[in-house]
Design a protein around this motif. Structure first.
Motif, PDB file in Angstrom:
ATOM      1  N   ILE A  72       1.182  -1.158   0.425  1.00 38.37           N
ATOM      2  CA  ILE A  72       0.094   0.165   0.029  1.00 38.37           C
ATOM      3  C   ILE A  72       0.661   0.794  -0.014  1.00 38.37           C
ATOM      4  O   ILE A  72       1.832   1.339   0.739  1.00 38.37           O
ATOM      5  N   ALA A  73       0.119   2.618  -0.956  1.00 36.87           N
ATOM      6  CA  ALA A  73       1.050   3.269  -1.121  1.00 36.87           C
ATOM      7  C   ALA A  73       1.065   3.707   0.788  1.00 36.87           C
ATOM      8  O   ALA A  73       0.137   4.557   1.318  1.00 36.87           O
ATOM      9  N   MET A  74       2.445   4.900   0.719  1.00 38.57           N
ATOM     10  CA  MET A  74       2.127   6.018   1.862  1.00 38.57           C
ATOM     11  C   MET A  74       1.629   6.993   2.056  1.00 38.57           C
ATOM     12  O   MET A  74       0.257   7.584   2.766  1.00 38.57           O
ATOM     13  N   SER A  75       0.928   7.307   0.979  1.00 39.27           N
ATOM     14  CA  SER A  75       0.001   8.464   0.109  1.00 39.27           C
ATOM     15  C   SER A  75      -1.972   7.458   0.196  1.00 39.27           C
ATOM     16  O   SER A  75      -2.567   8.662  -0.010  1.00 39.27           O
ATOM     17  N   ASP A  76      -1.413   6.742   0.061  1.00 39.88           N
ATOM     18  CA  ASP A  76      -3.041   6.150   0.415  1.00 39.88           C
ATOM     19  C   ASP A  76      -3.345   6.367   1.509  1.00 39.88           C
ATOM     20  O   ASP A  76      -2.962   6.615   2.896  1.00 39.88           O
ATOM     21  N   PRO A  77      -5.191   6.691   1.166  1.00 40.25           N
ATOM     22  CA  PRO A  77      -6.004   7.387   2.794  1.00 40.25           C
ATOM     23  C   PRO A  77      -5.638   6.491   3.625  1.00 40.25           C
ATOM     24  O   PRO A  77      -6.032   7.246   4.804  1.00 40.25           O
ATOM     25  N   ASP A  78      -6.778   5.672   2.928  1.00 41.75           N
ATOM     26  CA  ASP A  78      -5.954   4.607   4.072  1.00 41.75           C
ATOM     27  C   ASP A  78      -5.138   3.426   4.865  1.00 41.75           C
ATOM     28  O   ASP A  78      -4.956   2.904   5.767  1.00 41.75           O
ATOM     29  N   ALA A  79      -4.038   4.211   4.491  1.00 36.03           N
ATOM     30  CA  ALA A  79      -2.508   3.696   5.084  1.00 36.03           C
ATOM     31  C   ALA A  79      -2.713   3.471   6.305  1.00 36.03           C
ATOM     32  O   ALA A  79      -1.854   3.385   6.750  1.00 36.03           O
ATOM     33  N   SER A  80      -2.982   4.621   7.061  1.00 32.13           N
ATOM     34  CA  SER A  80      -2.851   5.713   8.175  1.00 32.13           C
ATOM     35  C   SER A  80      -3.156   5.176   9.567  1.00 32.13           C
ATOM     36  O   SER A  80      -3.497   5.549  10.306  1.00 32.13           O
ATOM     37  N   LEU A  81      -4.747   3.956   8.738  1.00 29.79           N
ATOM     38  CA  LEU A  81      -6.221   3.646   9.793  1.00 29.79           C
ATOM     39  C   LEU A  81      -5.424   2.607  10.056  1.00 29.79           C
ATOM     40  O   LEU A  81      -5.201   1.601   9.441  1.00 29.79           O
ATOM     41  N   LEU A  82      -6.742   3.257  11.304  1.00 30.83           N
ATOM     42  CA  LEU A  82      -6.036   0.684  12.043  1.00 30.83           C
ATOM     43  C   LEU A  82      -7.267   0.728  12.615  1.00 30.83           C
ATOM     44  O   LEU A  82      -7.954   0.756  12.805  1.00 30.83           O
ATOM     45  N   GLY A  83      -7.063  -0.442  11.873  1.00 29.69           N
ATOM     46  CA  GLY A  83      -8.740  -1.742  12.220  1.00 29.69           C
ATOM     47  C   GLY A  83      -9.155  -1.297  11.001  1.00 29.69           C
ATOM     48  O   GLY A  83     -10.653  -1.415  11.749  1.00 29.69           O
ATOM     49  N   GLU A  84      -9.236  -0.642  10.595  1.00 36.35           N
ATOM     50  CA  GLU A  84     -10.374  -0.675   9.070  1.00 36.35           C
ATOM     51  C   GLU A  84     -10.607  -1.434   8.504  1.00 36.35           C
ATOM     52  O   GLU A  84     -11.980  -1.430   7.784  1.00 36.35           O
ATOM     53  N   GLY A  85     -10.335  -2.360   8.529  1.00 36.84           N
ATOM     54  CA  GLY A  85     -11.073  -3.905   8.326  1.00 36.84           C
ATOM     55  C   GLY A  85     -11.619  -4.709   8.461  1.00 36.84           C
ATOM     56  O   GLY A  85     -12.363  -5.813   8.703  1.00 36.84           O
ATOM     57  N   LEU A  86     -12.115  -4.237   9.432  1.00 36.65           N
ATOM     58  CA  LEU A  86     -12.439  -5.094  10.734  1.00 36.65           C
ATOM     59  C   LEU A  86     -14.239  -5.021  10.694  1.00 36.65           C
ATOM     60  O   LEU A  86     -14.776  -6.278  11.086  1.00 36.65           O
ATOM     61  N   CYS A  87     -14.802  -4.221  10.458  1.00 38.02           N
ATOM     62  CA  CYS A  87     -16.455  -3.779   9.682  1.00 38.02           C
ATOM     63  C   CYS A  87     -16.550  -4.917   9.095  1.00 38.02           C
ATOM     64  O   CYS A  87     -16.114  -5.551   7.701  1.00 38.02           O
TER      65      CYS A  87
ATOM     66  N   PRO B  20     -13.564   2.212   5.403  1.00 36.80           N
ATOM     67  CA  PRO B  20     -13.375   1.892   6.359  1.00 36.80           C
ATOM     68  C   PRO B  20     -12.585   3.381   7.538  1.00 36.80           C
ATOM     69  O   PRO B  20     -12.177   3.274   8.753  1.00 36.80           O
ATOM     70  N   ALA B  21     -12.858   4.067   6.696  1.00 34.57           N
ATOM     71  CA  ALA B  21     -12.827   5.372   7.681  1.00 34.57           C
ATOM     72  C   ALA B  21     -13.191   5.347   9.063  1.00 34.57           C
ATOM     73  O   ALA B  21     -13.457   6.092   9.807  1.00 34.57           O
TER      74      ALA B  21
END
Length: 882
Positions: free
Chosen positions: A416-431, A436-437
């Motif tokens: 994942i690129a560091m510029s991806d807005p989801d890169a900095s999210l923690l736990g975004e794939g649990l739901c 994600p946000a």
């Protein structure tokens, strides 16, 4: 409590130099001193020969130099970290053979051309300790005290067990000898297990602090399919019976005996059964009849957990680490746990293993987020390196580093690129349904600044804000990663964690560790400036706490007693506290709300707690370790006469009330083991008020010749509760009619307060955790709601009242914890009406006590620690975010 150091930066001059070692043109080494100890916080810029051979022996030889003011014999080696030419030896301090809580000291070597040199040293070593290592309090009494008095943030845990371990020295003042007690149980309200490391003064019995052992996350060659549809390889093991189990022996850490990655299936077992270290007997590895682990293993999280643990191992191997403990130890995971038979939407590291909830309708298994797997397992790396204490700023750094590495593992694994807005999210794939946000628990790009965004939680909330404030620190590290690249930044963060940080570090200590690691890595001035700028932009700089603003007057700065609860009568207040250095067990202090220096009413070698006052005298409880008994004392509030012993018993006193010649308290009856109300008049023997069979009582309060308490009894398989009023003159009692419950359950009454004219109490009629406020005359008539229960009623955290104003601590509504949703104090007229804010302070407004009119004193967490503060009149309205 606060361990924030006072830092002085000076050049090491003649007294700290070694003749002939450095060239004349070399800059002199630097030392950063640490307040309260002669041992430096850090010595850097060294270039001194060191012994060859054993690095521990070489490090001790270096630390024998008088510049460090320590005895190497008091250092126990923990581990040695080797990073190319760099080598770091980490020691733990011992005092007369006992471990010193959080005291680590490190020595940094570099080897070039076959020659080993010392290039720096530092950490935390307490040179001023002077404590008797012989305990007065027994193990059994320490367990009883911890179980009774140290679980307030968790309500009344079910099945609470206490297990006393070793003696330690807590570094407060000259040192405090303490028993380490492990508390375990179930928090019914939050629907989660409780596992605490509690520390009890072994000389006085005073509870010191409790640290949450569970590192929670939450809203936190075979093959298989992950929860997100990826088919991934799984290193499995074929048993003699032909079945395949999730046992990975392919990694370099496998030595023929240990060093595996093991994934167990709890098969819906209760999470409470998995709190003890290791794997409970009877728990089996996840297994399959074929090398393909099918949909059932996707649903339980076994595929994600096993594959994810392998990714975590390989990531840290790339940083030069062999497993979570750095020694190639086996990595354990347990999936598919429940809580009381319901889905457990959480995951945690318990010190020995990963435990994952099995998800449910809204969430995947919590192993489905690789960032969560990496985050939680990083707690294991932290525990086996800097061991940052899970409390306050050090705990926020612990969480922040787990945030950083968890996200780094996921970003790198999936490209994942560091510029991806989801890169900095923690736990975004649990739901399973939320985007994600909205699903993510935290965002490392939230741009939080310490003085502006620090959440002022007292230690009763989130261990002092360990999750609430983590992204202030992790955000700075993530900024460095975005600007300088992943591999470079990860190496920096890892080196800082393993070679420079120590358990009690705060944010400023953490910044120093990162900057020291950058120098040790030979980073250019430009790159080091990037690091400094990242921390500056997040407000992590010396003195940042002074920028936090309040609208209250401080009566006592830095309350350190975790049991402190102020009480007020008229203009007088009382509170328990330890000294800033923490040397005496606890003092009882009395002062005036208008200000001035408080009077010390009790300052002995005992644990003193729960002071209350009627404005003329003060009563308080204490624990006498010599006689292994709990006592009640009283003394005039001006200290004009000595304290007198009112009562003593083997059971803890849990609450007190005083009015004139009457003192009341609640404590367990030794025979029934139920809480009972006791009343003592003058020198007469105490009498039990709650004499009816099957009736218990808690929380006495006295005013105007009458005593009110919360009356409890069992009926129809449920606990019933309502206020009762006892006439001190006639000995007659009135039981106020129980508020009707709804949905087939009785109502829940909490915290009755008698004001002389009325009795006020909070009541939940429908079991939703929201409480209305009721009032009745002291003869039991005229019960009515002052503030109705229902969907708009508040979630309270404390309550008090006088004849004109009712004060209630409220958890504001809101899904995310932020300053605006930490507990705040509201008031309303005693007859009902509109609620208003008492103070606009941003942080936690905790235990409080009412004076006359709207005047209050309370414990406030806004300024980065816990202060006793006051306001004479309400703020009424506050700006957004206040």
């Amino acid at each position: 409590m606060s361990w924030r150091p006072i830092i002085l930066i000076t050049a090491i001059c003649t007294a700290l130099s070694v003749p002939g070692v450095a060239a004349a043109e070399d800059p002199p080494p630097e030392v950063e001193a640490r307040a309260g100890t002669q041992a430096p916080a850090e010595v850097r810029g060294l270039s001194e020969p060191a012994k060859a051979g054993d690095p521990v022996a070489a490090a001790k030889a270096h630390l024998a130099d008088p510049r460090y003011h320590l005895n190497p014999a008091d250092l126990a080696p923990l581990r040695t970290v080797k990073d190319g030419q760099d080598e770091t030896v980490r020691f733990a301090q011992r005092y007369r053979g006992l471990p010193v809580f959080g005291a680590h000291y490190l020595v940094h070597f570099r080897t070039e051309g076959g020659q080993r040199e010392v290039v720096g040293a530092g950490g935390r070593f307490l040179t001023e300790l002077s404590v008797d290592p012989a305990p007065v309090v027994t193990k059994e009494s320490a367990a009883k005290i911890a179980r009774s008095l140290m679980t307030r943030p968790y309500g009344a845990p079910e099945g609470l067990a206490a297990r006393t371990g070793e003696l330690v020295v807590v570094p407060r003042g000259a040192g405090v000898l303490a028993w380490h007690v492990v508390l375990s149980g179930k928090d019914r309200t939050a629907r989660r297990p409780v596992l605490l490391d509690a520390y009890v003064d072994a000389h006085s019995g005073r509870p010191l602090f409790a640290v949450d052992r569970l590192r929670f996350e939450g809203p936190v060659q075979g093959s298989g399919q992950t929860a997100h549809g990826r088919t991934v390889p799984l290193n499995a093991y074929q048993r003699a019976d032909g079945a395949y189990e999730l046992r990975d022996r392919t990694r370099p850490m496998w030595n023929g005996t240990t060093g595996e990655i093991l994934t167990y299936d709890a098969k819906g077992g209760d999470v409470f059964d998995y709190l003890e270290p290791g794997i409970p007997p009877g728990t089996e590895l996840a297994r399959s009849a074929t090398p393909v682990f099918g949909p059932e293993h996707t649903e339980t999280g076994a595929v994600d957990a096993h594959w994810g643990a392998g990714q975590v191992y390989e990531y840290y191997r790339g940083l030069g680490r062999d497993g979570l403990d750095g020694q190639g130890g086996t990595m354990y995971s347990v999936v598919n746990v429940t809580l009381d038979g319901q889905p457990f939407a959480n995951a945690f590291w318990d010190g020995t293993k990963m435990v994952y909830g099995g998800g449910g309708p809204e969430y995947h298994s919590f192993a489905a987020g690789l960032d969560v797997v990496g985050h939680e397992m990083t707690h294991g790396v932290i525990e086996h390196s800097a061991d940052l204490v899970y409390l306050g700023q050090s705990g926020a750094m612990n969480e922040g580093l787990a945030d950083y590495f968890g996200n780094a593992i996921q970003v790198d694994t999936f490209g994942i690129a560091m510029s991806d807005p989801d890169a900095s999210l923690l736990g975004e794939g649990l739901c399973k349904t939320l985007p994600p946000a909205e699903c993510a628990g935290r965002d490392l790009d939230d741009a939080r600044v310490a003085a502006r965004d620090y959440l002022g939680a007292t230690v009763s909330i989130d261990n002092g804000g360990v999750h609430l404030n983590s992204t202030i620190f992790s955000g700075a590290l993530w900024d460095v990663r975005e600007q300088l690249g992943g591999k470079k930044a990860d190496k920096l963060a890892y080196k800082a964690l393993t070679e420079y940080m120590t358990p009690l570090d705060d944010f400023v200590d953490g910044r120093r560790a990162v900057e020291s690691a950058a120098r040790a890595l030979g980073w250019s001035a430009r790159d080091r400036q990037t690091v400094a700028r990242a921390f500056d932009q997040h407000g992590i700089k010396a003195g940042w706490e002074r920028l936090l603003r309040t609208d209250s007057r401080t009566l006592i700065d830095g309350i350190t007693d975790i049991q402190a609860r102020p009480d007020v009568a008229g203009d007088r207040y009382v509170v328990s506290d330890a000294s800033p250095a923490g040397e005496p067990p606890t003092r009882i202090l009395a002062g005036r709300l208008r200000g001035g220096t408080p009077v010390t009413l009790e300052d002995n070698d005992r644990y003193n707690y729960l002071p209350v006052t009627d404005g003329r005298q003060v009563a308080w409880a204490s624990y006498n370790a010599e006689f292994d008994s709990f006592q009640v004392h009283a003394r005039p509030i001006d200290g004009s006469a000595p304290a007198r012993l009112v009562h003593q018993s083997p059971e803890p006193v849990n609450s007190l009330a005083v009015s004139g010649e009457y003192i009341a308290w609640d404590a367990l009856d030794p025979a029934s083991q139920e809480p009972e109300i006791w009343l003592k008049r003058g020198t007469a023997a105490p009498v039990k008020i709650t004499t009816a069979q099957g009736v218990a009582g808690v929380g006495p309060t006295i005013k105007g010749g009458k005593l009110a308490y919360n009356r409890l009894w069992q009926e129809g398989g449920a606990t019933h509760s309502t206020p009762a009023v006892y006439d001190l003159t006639t000995g007659t009692e009135v039981v106020i009619p129980e508020a009707p419950g709804t949905g087939g359950l009785p109502s829940d009454t909490v915290l009755p307060i008698i004001t002389g004219t009325y009795v006020f109490w909070t009541v939940d009629t429908n079991g939703d955790g929201r409480y209305g406020i009721m009032r009745a005359a002291t003869d039991g008539t005229g019960s009515a709601f002052v503030l109705p229960d229902g969907p708009q009623a508040p979630f309270p955290n404390w309550f008090d009242a006088n004849d004109t104003v009712v004060s209630i601590g409220v958890w504001p509504d809101g899904d995310r914890l932020e300053n605006a949703t930490l507990p705040k104090i509201f008031q309303l007229p005693a007859g009902g009406g509109q609620m208003w804010r008492q103070s606009c302070n941003k942080g936690t407004q905790d235990y409080f006590a009412a004076g006359e009119g709207s005047r209050l004193a309370w414990l406030d967490g806004t300024s980065g620690d816990t202060d006793l503060v006051t306001r004479d009149r309400p703020a009424v309205r506050c700006a957004s975010g206040g």
